[in-house]
Design a protein around this motif. Structure first.
Motif, short mmCIF file in Angstrom:
data_model
loop_
_atom_site.label_atom_id
_atom_site.label_comp_id
_atom_site.label_asym_id
_atom_site.label_seq_id
_atom_site.Cartn_x
_atom_site.Cartn_y
_atom_site.Cartn_z
N MET A 1 -31.79 -9.40 10.36
CA MET A 1 -31.76 -10.04 11.70
C MET A 1 -30.48 -10.99 11.77
O MET A 1 -30.25 -11.90 11.90
N LYS A 2 -31.06 -12.09 10.80
CA LYS A 2 -30.95 -13.55 10.54
C LYS A 2 -29.40 -13.36 10.21
O LYS A 2 -28.27 -13.95 10.27
N SER A 3 -28.94 -11.94 9.22
CA SER A 3 -27.68 -12.61 8.69
C SER A 3 -26.95 -11.94 9.93
O SER A 3 -25.94 -12.80 10.09
N PHE A 4 -27.00 -10.56 11.03
CA PHE A 4 -26.15 -11.08 11.72
C PHE A 4 -26.01 -12.21 13.34
O PHE A 4 -25.03 -12.48 13.19
N LEU A 5 -26.80 -12.95 12.85
CA LEU A 5 -27.38 -13.90 14.15
C LEU A 5 -26.94 -15.17 13.42
O LEU A 5 -25.38 -15.84 14.08
N LEU A 6 -26.22 -15.26 12.13
CA LEU A 6 -25.57 -16.05 10.85
C LEU A 6 -23.99 -15.59 11.58
O LEU A 6 -23.15 -16.02 12.13
#
Length: 125
Positions: A1-6
């Motif tokens: 999820m962090k990767s998508f938000l980045l």
């Protein structure tokens, strides 16, 4: 999820800023294009292409996809977006995607090298 938000933050910043500069469109229109582009590029390039190929291939796919999405939206909504401006947007997005993919690949490698416990035995995943 962090990767998508980045990815959403990076792509969103680039797309919104450049589209607003080049086309003088409202920010919500630029945001809509950024959202569509980010979601589809994440599914296509990052979750499908990158794990099966390499960073260069995934970056090229993302760049071509970005060009098609932005050009298609430009034609559909009749923005005044010139080819040179589209190429600048795609260049910035391509540079961001290349660096972003390096991060994804590092996370993938770290996940593959972590130790899992199964009973009392430690095994590499």
């Amino acid at each position: 999820m962090k990767s998508f938000l980045l990815k959403l933050a990076g792509n969103g910043f680039i797309v919104i800023l450049t589209l607003m500069l080049f086309t003088e469109m409202p920010w919500w229109s630029a945001l809509s294009i950024a959202l569509v582009l980010t979601v589809t590029a994440y599914l296509l390039g990052d979750l499908t292409i990158l794990p099966r190929t390499n960073n260069i291939t995934a970056t090229l796919v993302d760049a071509v996809w970005a060009a098609l999405v932005i050009w298609g939206a430009s034609a559909l909504i009749e923005w005044q977006l010139h080819l040179s401006e589209l190429l600048v947007i795609v260049l910035f997005l391509g540079l961001f995607e290349y660096v972003f993919h390096i991060r994804l690949l590092r996370l993938q490698d770290e996940g593959a090298n972590t130790t899992k416990r199964k009973g009392d035995k430690a095994i590499l995943s």
